[in-house]
Design a protein around this motif. Sequence first.
Motif, PDB file in Angstrom:
ATOM      1  N   ILE A 182      45.006 141.732  26.181  1.00  0.00           N
ATOM      2  CA  ILE A 182      45.540 141.379  27.771  1.00  0.00           C
ATOM      3  C   ILE A 182      46.016 142.445  28.173  1.00  0.00           C
ATOM      4  N   ILE A 185      53.666 140.091  28.225  1.00  0.00           N
ATOM      5  CA  ILE A 185      53.534 138.666  28.108  1.00  0.00           C
ATOM      6  C   ILE A 185      54.858 137.870  28.001  1.00  0.00           C
ATOM      7  N   THR A 220      56.479 144.953  18.006  1.00  0.00           N
ATOM      8  CA  THR A 220      56.968 146.296  18.106  1.00  0.00           C
ATOM      9  C   THR A 220      55.666 147.368  17.729  1.00  0.00           C
ATOM     10  N   LYS A 234      49.586 139.275  11.470  1.00  0.00           N
ATOM     11  CA  LYS A 234      49.197 138.263  12.371  1.00  0.00           C
ATOM     12  C   LYS A 234      48.419 137.034  11.620  1.00  0.00           C
ATOM     13  N   ARG A 276      65.059 145.685  23.379  1.00  0.00           N
ATOM     14  CA  ARG A 276      66.163 146.691  23.107  1.00  0.00           C
ATOM     15  C   ARG A 276      66.442 147.403  24.133  1.00  0.00           C
ATOM     16  N   GLY A 277      65.680 147.589  25.030  1.00  0.00           N
ATOM     17  CA  GLY A 277      65.847 148.207  26.415  1.00  0.00           C
ATOM     18  C   GLY A 277      66.536 147.676  27.487  1.00  0.00           C
ATOM     19  N   ASN A 327      57.801 135.680  20.411  1.00  0.00           N
ATOM     20  CA  ASN A 327      56.767 136.407  21.203  1.00  0.00           C
ATOM     21  C   ASN A 327      56.690 137.989  20.752  1.00  0.00           C
ATOM     22  N   SER A 366      61.349 141.401  28.160  1.00  0.00           N
ATOM     23  CA  SER A 366      61.612 142.391  29.367  1.00  0.00           C
ATOM     24  C   SER A 366      60.327 142.748  29.872  1.00  0.00           C
ATOM     25  N   TYR A 392      48.839 145.235  11.188  1.00  0.00           N
ATOM     26  CA  TYR A 392      49.013 144.332  12.393  1.00  0.00           C
ATOM     27  C   TYR A 392      48.024 143.105  12.366  1.00  0.00           C
ATOM     28  N   ASP A 446      68.110 144.347  18.873  1.00  0.00           N
ATOM     29  CA  ASP A 446      66.817 144.592  18.183  1.00  0.00           C
ATOM     30  C   ASP A 446      66.528 143.293  17.070  1.00  0.00           C
ATOM     31  N   VAL A 447      65.474 142.589  17.254  1.00  0.00           N
ATOM     32  CA  VAL A 447      65.183 141.346  16.621  1.00  0.00           C
ATOM     33  C   VAL A 447      65.233 141.663  15.076  1.00  0.00           C
TER      34      VAL A 447
HETATM   35  N1  NAP Z   1      48.990 142.567  25.277  1.00  0.00           N
HETATM   36  C1  NAP Z   1      47.961 142.375  24.300  1.00  0.00           C
HETATM   37  O1  NAP Z   1      46.730 142.638  24.399  1.00  0.00           O
HETATM   38  C2  NAP Z   1      47.877 141.466  23.085  1.00  0.00           C
HETATM   39  C3  NAP Z   1      46.808 141.007  22.444  1.00  0.00           C
HETATM   40  C4  NAP Z   1      47.112 140.187  21.284  1.00  0.00           C
HETATM   41  C5  NAP Z   1      48.443 139.442  20.759  1.00  0.00           C
HETATM   42  N2  NAP Z   1      49.501 140.132  21.590  1.00  0.00           N
HETATM   43  C6  NAP Z   1      50.796 139.785  21.292  1.00  0.00           C
HETATM   44  O2  NAP Z   1      51.674 139.392  22.329  1.00  0.00           O
HETATM   45  C7  NAP Z   1      52.893 139.486  22.218  1.00  0.00           C
HETATM   46  C8  NAP Z   1      53.652 140.365  23.402  1.00  0.00           C
HETATM   47  O3  NAP Z   1      52.718 141.203  23.493  1.00  0.00           O
HETATM   48  P1  NAP Z   1      52.933 142.288  24.942  1.00  0.00           P
HETATM   49  O4  NAP Z   1      51.528 143.307  24.870  1.00  0.00           O
HETATM   50  O5  NAP Z   1      53.411 141.552  25.924  1.00  0.00           O
HETATM   51  O6  NAP Z   1      53.922 143.428  24.136  1.00  0.00           O
HETATM   52  P2  NAP Z   1      54.954 144.425  24.880  1.00  0.00           P
HETATM   53  O7  NAP Z   1      54.217 144.699  26.449  1.00  0.00           O
HETATM   54  O8  NAP Z   1      54.910 145.803  24.193  1.00  0.00           O
HETATM   55  O9  NAP Z   1      56.281 143.756  25.219  1.00  0.00           O
HETATM   56  C9  NAP Z   1      57.208 143.625  23.787  1.00  0.00           C
HETATM   57  C10 NAP Z   1      58.548 142.953  24.579  1.00  0.00           C
HETATM   58  O10 NAP Z   1      59.326 142.905  23.096  1.00  0.00           O
HETATM   59  C11 NAP Z   1      60.446 143.769  23.474  1.00  0.00           C
HETATM   60  N3  NAP Z   1      60.607 144.261  22.165  1.00  0.00           N
HETATM   61  C12 NAP Z   1      59.740 145.067  21.278  1.00  0.00           C
HETATM   62  N4  NAP Z   1      60.391 145.253  20.024  1.00  0.00           N
HETATM   63  C13 NAP Z   1      61.525 144.630  20.057  1.00  0.00           C
HETATM   64  C14 NAP Z   1      62.749 144.516  19.041  1.00  0.00           C
HETATM   65  N5  NAP Z   1      62.447 145.005  17.872  1.00  0.00           N
HETATM   66  N6  NAP Z   1      63.493 143.906  19.275  1.00  0.00           N
HETATM   67  C15 NAP Z   1      63.651 143.145  20.460  1.00  0.00           C
HETATM   68  N7  NAP Z   1      62.870 143.113  21.494  1.00  0.00           N
HETATM   69  C16 NAP Z   1      61.663 144.007  21.458  1.00  0.00           C
HETATM   70  C17 NAP Z   1      60.156 144.856  24.269  1.00  0.00           C
HETATM   71  O11 NAP Z   1      61.222 145.555  25.013  1.00  0.00           O
HETATM   72  P3  NAP Z   1      61.676 146.869  24.088  1.00  0.00           P
HETATM   73  O12 NAP Z   1      60.722 147.877  24.098  1.00  0.00           O
HETATM   74  O13 NAP Z   1      62.677 147.243  25.378  1.00  0.00           O
HETATM   75  O14 NAP Z   1      62.518 146.405  23.074  1.00  0.00           O
HETATM   76  C18 NAP Z   1      59.155 144.155  25.434  1.00  0.00           C
HETATM   77  O15 NAP Z   1      59.875 143.214  26.071  1.00  0.00           O
HETATM   78  C19 NAP Z   1      53.188 140.233  20.540  1.00  0.00           C
HETATM   79  O16 NAP Z   1      53.305 139.363  19.748  1.00  0.00           O
HETATM   80  C20 NAP Z   1      51.627 140.652  20.983  1.00  0.00           C
HETATM   81  O17 NAP Z   1      51.414 141.046  19.220  1.00  0.00           O
HETATM   82  C21 NAP Z   1      49.337 141.019  22.668  1.00  0.00           C
END
Ligand code: NAP
Length: 255
Positions: A187, A19, A94, A158, A39-40, A91, A16, A154, A64-65
Amino acid sequence: MDLNLQGKRAIVTGGSRGIGKTILETLAKEGAAVATCARGEERLNATLSELKEYGIPVYGEAVDVTNTEAFTAWFDRAASFLGGVDIFVSNCSTRVQAQGEERWRQTFEYDLLQHIRATELAIPYLENGVDPAIVMISSIAYAMAAPPEDERAYAAMKAGLVSYGSQMSIVHGSKGIRVNVVSPGPIFSEGGTWDHIRQNMPDMYKRAQSLATLKRLGTTQEVANAIGFLASPAASFITGANLRVDGGMLKHVNY
Ligand SMILES: NC(=O)c1ccc[n+]([C@@H]2O[C@H](COP(=O)([O-])OP(=O)(O)OC[C@H]3O[C@@H](n4cnc5c(N)ncnc54)[C@H](OP(=O)(O)O)[C@@H]3O)[C@@H](O)[C@H]2O)c1
């Protein structure tokens, strides 16, 4: 280069925002049909509406996954809507608030176990897919021997995901299923973790910028580009890889 994603059927968890949303947009622009969850509901529905503007089949539902029963049913509905699965991108992550042992328990569930569960659900569909591919999203935190205390669980999960991805590439390689991992560095996305850090912990944000060889944070598009490539037939001889997308933040020789 044509990625040959036209008509491919892709499931991306947690799409939603951030990334995940950019991965979906990238696949949709290339003509792939997509399904996602979060979830949202409100934000998810807004993203689904935007994706439909690309004129491709789009499926999504709030789930919720970590809810095994609900997620399993969702996965089957998503695969049925798409008419099969060629690409699975694990991807979702949480943010965990709990501390101590409970933080480890929840992080295990959110950052490792749900990826394993989702992968096992995806495999039977991918076995019948076209140029089937899995991409799992880890983080360069996996390589940090001294992460901040709050990031220990975390980082460890990972690391586990990188190992699991490599194992799955071998287990499923003879069926033609490619499995790769992408490990992003910090990111930036509007409203995301690093936007929060930029606003509330500017020194930490500046430090992250300075640590990257490229002296900046990455964009969600830069991560999605790597995922789109690895998920596509253009990467047909790449499996078992762990691709860092971190602007040179990790100063290791990447053998
Ligand atoms: N952003 C970074 O700097 C960064 C760096 C390294 C790795 N990563 C990895 O990249 C991936 C994406 O990160 P992001 O920063 O884009 O995350 P994000 O902005 O927090 O987005 C997470 C997405 O997953 C959904 N989500 C979270 N928990 C969930 C659950 N239990 N069930 C179903 N949906 C769920 C969220 O929507 P809801 O909250 O509404 O459920 C949202 O759509 C992750 O694996 C993260 O560890 C990110």
